[in-house]
Design a protein around this motif. Sequence first.
Motif, PDB file in Angstrom:
ATOM      1  N   LEU A 411       0.831  -1.205   0.000  1.00 11.95           N
ATOM      2  CA  LEU A 411       0.000   0.000   0.000  1.00 11.95           C
ATOM      3  C   LEU A 411       0.863   1.252   0.000  1.00 11.95           C
ATOM      4  CD1 LEU A 411      -2.971   0.942   0.077  1.00 11.95           C
ATOM      5  CD2 LEU A 411      -2.683   1.233   2.552  1.00 11.95           C
ATOM      6  N   ILE A 412       1.973   1.217   0.718  1.00 16.12           N
ATOM      7  CA  ILE A 412       2.892   2.358   0.737  1.00 16.12           C
ATOM      8  C   ILE A 412       3.467   2.593  -0.655  1.00 16.12           C
ATOM      9  CG2 ILE A 412       5.106   3.167   1.643  1.00 16.12           C
ATOM     10  CD1 ILE A 412       4.386   1.545   4.231  1.00 16.12           C
ATOM     11  N   THR A 413       3.924   1.529  -1.296  1.00 17.07           N
ATOM     12  CA  THR A 413       4.482   1.631  -2.644  1.00 17.07           C
ATOM     13  C   THR A 413       3.428   2.142  -3.625  1.00 17.07           C
ATOM     14  OG1 THR A 413       6.024  -0.176  -2.194  1.00 17.07           O
ATOM     15  CG2 THR A 413       5.585   0.330  -4.506  1.00 17.07           C
ATOM     16  N   PHE A 414       2.217   1.595  -3.516  1.00 14.61           N
ATOM     17  CA  PHE A 414       1.130   2.017  -4.399  1.00 14.61           C
ATOM     18  C   PHE A 414       0.825   3.499  -4.215  1.00 14.61           C
ATOM     19  CE2 PHE A 414      -3.500   2.629  -4.996  1.00 14.61           C
ATOM     20  CZ  PHE A 414      -3.567   2.371  -6.353  1.00 14.61           C
ATOM     21  N   THR A 415       0.774   3.954  -2.978  1.00 15.57           N
ATOM     22  CA  THR A 415       0.485   5.362  -2.704  1.00 15.57           C
ATOM     23  C   THR A 415       1.527   6.263  -3.352  1.00 15.57           C
ATOM     24  OG1 THR A 415      -0.581   4.791  -0.608  1.00 15.57           O
ATOM     25  CG2 THR A 415       0.171   7.067  -0.876  1.00 15.57           C
ATOM     26  N   GLN A 416       2.788   5.928  -3.189  1.00 17.26           N
ATOM     27  CA  GLN A 416       3.842   6.750  -3.781  1.00 17.26           C
ATOM     28  C   GLN A 416       3.790   6.715  -5.307  1.00 17.26           C
ATOM     29  OE1 GLN A 416       7.023   4.877  -1.235  1.00 17.26           O
ATOM     30  NE2 GLN A 416       7.597   7.005  -0.897  1.00 17.26           N
ATOM     31  N   SER A 417       3.327   5.593  -5.862  1.00 24.69           N
ATOM     32  CA  SER A 417       3.253   5.479  -7.322  1.00 24.69           C
ATOM     33  C   SER A 417       2.157   6.348  -7.919  1.00 24.69           C
ATOM     34  CB  SER A 417       3.026   4.017  -7.730  1.00 24.69           C
ATOM     35  OG  SER A 417       1.678   3.620  -7.511  1.00 24.69           O
ATOM     36  N   LEU A 418       1.186   6.763  -7.094  1.00 28.33           N
ATOM     37  CA  LEU A 418       0.089   7.592  -7.594  1.00 28.33           C
ATOM     38  C   LEU A 418       0.482   9.051  -7.789  1.00 28.33           C
ATOM     39  CD1 LEU A 418      -2.968   6.364  -5.469  1.00 28.33           C
ATOM     40  CD2 LEU A 418      -2.426   5.757  -7.823  1.00 28.33           C
ATOM     41  N   VAL A 419       1.624   9.469  -7.252  1.00 24.76           N
ATOM     42  CA  VAL A 419       1.967  10.888  -7.223  1.00 24.76           C
ATOM     43  C   VAL A 419       2.009  11.523  -8.615  1.00 24.76           C
ATOM     44  CG1 VAL A 419       3.762  12.559  -6.601  1.00 24.76           C
ATOM     45  CG2 VAL A 419       3.080  10.781  -4.972  1.00 24.76           C
ATOM     46  N   PRO A 420       2.713  10.970  -9.602  1.00 25.91           N
ATOM     47  CA  PRO A 420       2.733  11.640 -10.914  1.00 25.91           C
ATOM     48  C   PRO A 420       1.340  11.815 -11.516  1.00 25.91           C
ATOM     49  CG  PRO A 420       4.488  10.011 -10.783  1.00 25.91           C
ATOM     50  CD  PRO A 420       3.626   9.793  -9.587  1.00 25.91           C
ATOM     51  N   SER A 421       0.523  10.757 -11.456  1.00 23.61           N
ATOM     52  CA  SER A 421      -0.841  10.867 -11.967  1.00 23.61           C
ATOM     53  C   SER A 421      -1.634  11.879 -11.147  1.00 23.61           C
ATOM     54  CB  SER A 421      -1.526   9.502 -11.915  1.00 23.61           C
ATOM     55  OG  SER A 421      -2.905   9.610 -12.183  1.00 23.61           O
ATOM     56  N   GLY A 422      -1.443  11.830  -9.823  1.00 23.88           N
ATOM     57  CA  GLY A 422      -2.164  12.744  -8.946  1.00 23.88           C
ATOM     58  C   GLY A 422      -1.789  14.199  -9.167  1.00 23.88           C
ATOM     59  N   GLU A 423      -0.540  14.455  -9.535  1.00 20.35           N
ATOM     60  CA  GLU A 423      -0.120  15.822  -9.852  1.00 20.35           C
ATOM     61  C   GLU A 423      -0.805  16.315 -11.123  1.00 20.35           C
ATOM     62  OE1 GLU A 423       4.390  15.889  -7.905  1.00 20.35           O
ATOM     63  OE2 GLU A 423       4.098  15.286 -10.004  1.00 20.35           O
ATOM     64  N   ALA A 424      -0.883  15.439 -12.119  1.00 18.93           N
ATOM     65  CA  ALA A 424      -1.558  15.815 -13.362  1.00 18.93           C
ATOM     66  C   ALA A 424      -3.035  16.092 -13.115  1.00 18.93           C
ATOM     67  CB  ALA A 424      -1.390  14.701 -14.400  1.00 18.93           C
ATOM     68  N   THR A 425      -3.663  15.273 -12.260  1.00 19.73           N
ATOM     69  CA  THR A 425      -5.077  15.473 -11.930  1.00 19.73           C
ATOM     70  C   THR A 425      -5.284  16.778 -11.169  1.00 19.73           C
ATOM     71  OG1 THR A 425      -5.530  13.095 -11.921  1.00 19.73           O
ATOM     72  CG2 THR A 425      -7.024  14.491 -10.653  1.00 19.73           C
ATOM     73  N   ALA A 426      -4.399  17.080 -10.223  1.00 22.07           N
ATOM     74  CA  ALA A 426      -4.520  18.320  -9.449  1.00 22.07           C
ATOM     75  C   ALA A 426      -4.456  19.544 -10.358  1.00 22.07           C
ATOM     76  CB  ALA A 426      -3.416  18.386  -8.394  1.00 22.07           C
ATOM     77  N   LYS A 427      -3.540  19.513 -11.289  1.00 23.66           N
ATOM     78  CA  LYS A 427      -3.375  20.657 -12.193  1.00 23.66           C
ATOM     79  C   LYS A 427      -4.540  20.763 -13.174  1.00 23.66           C
ATOM     80  CE  LYS A 427      -0.040  22.697 -15.416  1.00 23.66           C
ATOM     81  NZ  LYS A 427       1.296  22.525 -16.072  1.00 23.66           N
ATOM     82  N   ALA A 428      -4.941  19.603 -13.746  1.00 25.18           N
ATOM     83  CA  ALA A 428      -5.950  19.629 -14.806  1.00 25.18           C
ATOM     84  C   ALA A 428      -7.345  19.951 -14.287  1.00 25.18           C
ATOM     85  CB  ALA A 428      -5.968  18.286 -15.531  1.00 25.18           C
ATOM     86  N   PHE A 429      -7.691  19.481 -13.096  1.00 26.26           N
ATOM     87  CA  PHE A 429      -9.055  19.670 -12.594  1.00 26.26           C
ATOM     88  C   PHE A 429      -9.189  20.879 -11.665  1.00 26.26           C
ATOM     89  CE2 PHE A 429      -9.290  15.364 -14.118  1.00 26.26           C
ATOM     90  CZ  PHE A 429     -10.616  15.177 -14.485  1.00 26.26           C
ATOM     91  N   TYR A 430      -8.114  21.202 -10.944  1.00 22.89           N
ATOM     92  CA  TYR A 430      -8.225  22.239  -9.919  1.00 22.89           C
ATOM     93  C   TYR A 430      -7.242  23.393 -10.104  1.00 22.89           C
ATOM     94  CZ  TYR A 430     -10.806  18.500  -7.567  1.00 22.89           C
ATOM     95  OH  TYR A 430     -11.698  17.504  -7.267  1.00 22.89           O
ATOM     96  N   GLY A 431      -6.318  23.264 -11.054  1.00 20.06           N
ATOM     97  CA  GLY A 431      -5.286  24.272 -11.198  1.00 20.06           C
ATOM     98  C   GLY A 431      -4.446  24.405  -9.946  1.00 20.06           C
TER      99      GLY A 431
END
Length: 806
Positions: A411-431
């Motif tokens: 779960l720790i590894t999975f959470t850290q792996s989400l960061v690049p996708s999560g950064e793109a989502t933060a920028k694209a949906f919320y600026g």
Amino acid sequence: MGNPMKITVTLLAVVTLLSCTASAETANELALRYNKPASTWEETLPLGNGRIGMMPDGGIDRELVVLNDITMWSGSEDPEAINPEAIGYLPKIRELLLAGKNGDAQRIMYEHFRCGGVGSSGGKSKNAPYGCFQMLGNLRINYQYPHQEAADNYQRKLSLNDAVASTSFTRGGITYNREYLASHSDDVLAIRVAADRRGAVSFELELSRPERATISVKGESLIMEGQLNDGHNGDKGVRYLTKVEIVNKGGTVSAGNKSLSLSNADEAIILISTSTDMLDKEYLATVDRLLERAKRFSFVKMKRAHTALYKEKFDRVELWLGEQDNSRTTDKRLAAFQKEEDPSFAALYFQYGRYLIICGTNERTLPLNLQGLWANQVQTPWNGDYHLNINVQMNYWPVEVCNLSELHQPLITFTQSLVPSGEATAKAFYGAEGWLAHMMSNPWKFTAPGEHASWGATNTGGAWLCAHLWEHFAFSQDKEYLRTIYPTLAGAAKFFLSGMIAEPKNGWLVTAPSSSPENGFYIPGDKDRIFVCMGPTMDVQLIKELFTNVLSAASILGIEDGTTARIRETLPKLPPMQISSSGYLQEWLEDYREADPQHRHVSHLYGLYPSNQISPNTTPELAAAARETLERRGDGGTGWSRAWKINFWARLQDGNRAYKLLKNLLEPTAGDEISMSSGAGTYANLFCAHPPFQIDGNLGGTAGIAEMLIQSQDGYIQLLPALPDRWASGSFKGLRVRGGAEVDASWKNSRLLSATLRAETGGTFRVKVPDHVTAVKRNGKRITVENGYIALELKKGQEARVEFIS
């Protein structure tokens, strides 16, 4: 010649000793037992090594063994998940929310502020890019017997002590025995078929899968291979290979067009080797290598090595609430638990949860999903994915306290792996800066909002995952690990620092838009049920916890930067938890009328458990409001909801109410219909019924039992904080506490007798002394009790035994 009488007495003593030893072993054996084959999948017995698994039904003439691989996922990365039009509607959505026009904001979100593409396809995404966790396939074993009389003395068992299942029966005067294991040492599945008469073992093997499978026989190998749908009608889908071979003693192996047969053998080992290319690009070679290696060892040697590795984890923890009643089958004990007291059955269920974690995941593979490792469909319910609004997190609630800390790693590894996708989502949906994840994800790193705002708008899934990153440190005190996760924690904080807005009434900083997971409310003048809101209570609790953990981590690591400064500035501007005029904790900023006052989610009590912002010790008024909230919600709900409520009541230190919820969780149920309003409880194989099966209820139940026995969230260790009257005497060994220690304890007549602490890291451990105690001794010497606590200074590896004298 010796004295005959003396020899006789000695032999009787030896026989008596052996009998007592066998009796003690039986009383201590942790096993699921049945006296007939499984008639449904929810009666079969789960085996796994964290990567692959199987569930045999123990059939006499025809046996079905469902095969699993935790990486059997359809789908692939979905570039359409980022919806480019969404951010254009964000200002209008926020404007409407600030004006109290939630319904209008929600209608815009339904149409525009959602992921691109089809998202999770409403939980049926096996052919969509989002994908779906799927069964691997079916192994069918058709047995032939020299006699056709009815079988008797049938027994089917899963040993939690050894992680080995077995089936035995007698037919025509011949006793047949089968043993099944998912090898933790050799990484293959193995089935031993034997009889007590030579030449009596004969069977045919067939492999199948409902779709996307090619079956063949090459030499004496039965092969199944294929590729899952990548969701784009392309060639990027997960590829898999399964090989089955027979290692026989006596008899003859013959190959058919799509089957293998064995005739008149004394014994046979069925070996199954399988892998996919998701995490292993050399999967073809892996399958052959593992199979060839396994063929070199006897089943006895394989079983011994497998059991030793499994027991290294399983045997770390013991829970004794009385002798196990192994005279009754597990389904009978499950049914009887509602009417009679069987404390040892609760201990069996607790250890079954630990078994499912050890066998469902390992340090190198994917996290436990909604079904853990086990599925019998290609379209699993809700895609068998990672729901980030409680479910995947609940899977990992027990790992630290139940001494399986290394199994937090997936779960720790999975959470850290989400960061690049999560950064793109933060920028694209919320600026916004930083990263986030919404309410669902998959191995393809999906972080966008779901396709429907009523459930998909929750944007604190990443923050909740970050709580697990911190918990692993809280229990381990590993500063090097903390350094590796700090950027992930800080990145999650940056999203909220840059993405929250001020609500108009008090100027509090809040998430907008968001939702309180899956529960709705009504606004006067709007007939629609509303989900979209600003700053629901759960969001505030998660953000406050995340900010606090970042500051704690930064202090330990000596970090002071712009992020920590912004957090200190922002923390006082978060909304406080609010108590309604009716005495319950508000779920939203405003005390809206709930659409379902008994909703399965109780998200606004996140601050009570698993967080620690509501406590009878430190915030009694909020604890009273939490109690009123739970009374209002009721004791029903889906399986995992009942499990969550065990933990809530344990945190409120009400052991009898927590026990009542445990009994509710263990209410027998049957059927596999998908429902969120009926049939919740536990299946005959002790799988939790959402319904259908979801493993989170099992693991949440195990966490709840641990929470009844030991807590450490308030800066000290409290033993037996929520002990129910029904567990008046007992003991446990090996449970872990925050700060880095293992603890054993024993009690009698509901009074704590003794405890042993073993320090995994050096430090001072404060222990709350029960009110009934008049004196405390450490290693035989009386020690000082100050304000109801004792302080134990221990170096790493040091142990202290404490006696509590009433």
